[in-house]
Design a protein around this motif. Structure first.
Motif, PDB file in Angstrom:
ATOM      1  N   LEU A  39       0.817  -1.206   0.000  1.00  0.00           N
ATOM      2  CA  LEU A  39       0.000   0.000   0.000  1.00  0.00           C
ATOM      3  C   LEU A  39       0.858   1.267   0.000  1.00  0.00           C
ATOM      4  N   ASP A  40       1.983   1.222   0.712  1.00  0.00           N
ATOM      5  CA  ASP A  40       2.848   2.404   0.790  1.00  0.00           C
ATOM      6  C   ASP A  40       3.779   2.545  -0.410  1.00  0.00           C
ATOM      7  N   SER A  89     -10.487   0.898  -2.065  1.00  0.00           N
ATOM      8  CA  SER A  89      -9.328   1.430  -2.776  1.00  0.00           C
ATOM      9  C   SER A  89      -8.115   1.589  -1.871  1.00  0.00           C
ATOM     10  N   ASP A  90      -6.982   1.763  -2.511  1.00  0.00           N
ATOM     11  CA  ASP A  90      -5.752   2.049  -1.767  1.00  0.00           C
ATOM     12  C   ASP A  90      -5.932   3.305  -0.925  1.00  0.00           C
ATOM     13  N   GLU A  91      -6.582   4.315  -1.490  1.00  0.00           N
ATOM     14  CA  GLU A  91      -6.784   5.581  -0.784  1.00  0.00           C
ATOM     15  C   GLU A  91      -7.611   5.380   0.486  1.00  0.00           C
ATOM     16  N   LEU A  93      -7.851   2.624   2.272  1.00  0.00           N
ATOM     17  CA  LEU A  93      -7.000   1.921   3.240  1.00  0.00           C
ATOM     18  C   LEU A  93      -5.946   2.855   3.821  1.00  0.00           C
ATOM     19  N   GLN A  94      -5.351   3.700   2.984  1.00  0.00           N
ATOM     20  CA  GLN A  94      -4.341   4.650   3.462  1.00  0.00           C
ATOM     21  C   GLN A  94      -4.946   5.617   4.480  1.00  0.00           C
ATOM     22  N   ASN A 108      -3.156  -4.601  -0.484  1.00  0.00           N
ATOM     23  CA  ASN A 108      -4.574  -4.500  -0.801  1.00  0.00           C
ATOM     24  C   ASN A 108      -4.918  -5.604  -1.804  1.00  0.00           C
ATOM     25  N   GLU A 110      -7.414  -6.500  -3.652  1.00  0.00           N
ATOM     26  CA  GLU A 110      -8.685  -6.105  -4.274  1.00  0.00           C
ATOM     27  C   GLU A 110      -9.320  -7.210  -5.108  1.00  0.00           C
TER      28      GLU A 110
END
Length: 156
Positions: A39-40, A89-91, A93-94, A108, A110
């Motif tokens: 994710l990062d 989404s990644d966003e 989760l972030q 992630n 998905e």
């Protein structure tokens, strides 16, 4: 006091039996090669010679949210990868990670590729592999920080 101790022991026994009955059946007890973008944005790969915790969780899972601080604590000193399942989404989760101050490694999932590979159907599910990449423990449901650390100590 005796009744409380007996009740606590019964809860422990029942939760372990339920976890055992719900654990996924894997094709192999050997850790698969995991090389993924997290994710990062960093690249994660399995480090040979180190135990690894593979933790499946989801944003929609209340138990997972309750357990997240335990995963965070263990990840500070041990090799942990978490796999977020059907969590958006990644966003999204972030934002969750940032709002709670979590820094554990997140993949992630998905499309469910890793969930299928590990045959995970219940959340949270945690796999603990030893330094040789052999599965030693599978936990389904809530696990304490002390429980995770005890299992890691047991396999070393």
């Amino acid at each position: 006091m005796k009744e409380i101790a007996i009740f606590g022991l019964l809860v422990l026994i029942v939760s372990n039996v339920v976890s055992y009955m719900r654990k996924p059946t894997l094709e192999s007890t050997q850790l698969p090669n995991i090389e993924v973008r997290l994710l990062d944005g960093s690249l994660f790969h399995v480090v040979e010679g180190q135990p690894l915790i593979v933790h499946f969780w989801a944003l929609w899972c209340p138990t997972c949210k309750f357990e997240a601080s335990n995963i965070e604590a263990v990840s500070k000193e041990h090799n942990v990868i978490t796999i977020a399942v059907n969590s958006g989404s990644d966003e999204k989760l972030q934002t969750y990670m940032k709002e709670r101050g979590f820094s554990f490694k997140v993949l992630n999932d998905e499309k469910g590729k890793w969930t299928k590979q590990f045959n995970v159907e219940a959340f949270p599910t945690t796999f603990i592999y030893d330094a040789k990449g052999v599965l030693r423990f599978t936990e389904v449901g809530y696990t304490t920080t002390a429980g995770l650390l005890a299992r890691l100590q047991w396999i070393q």
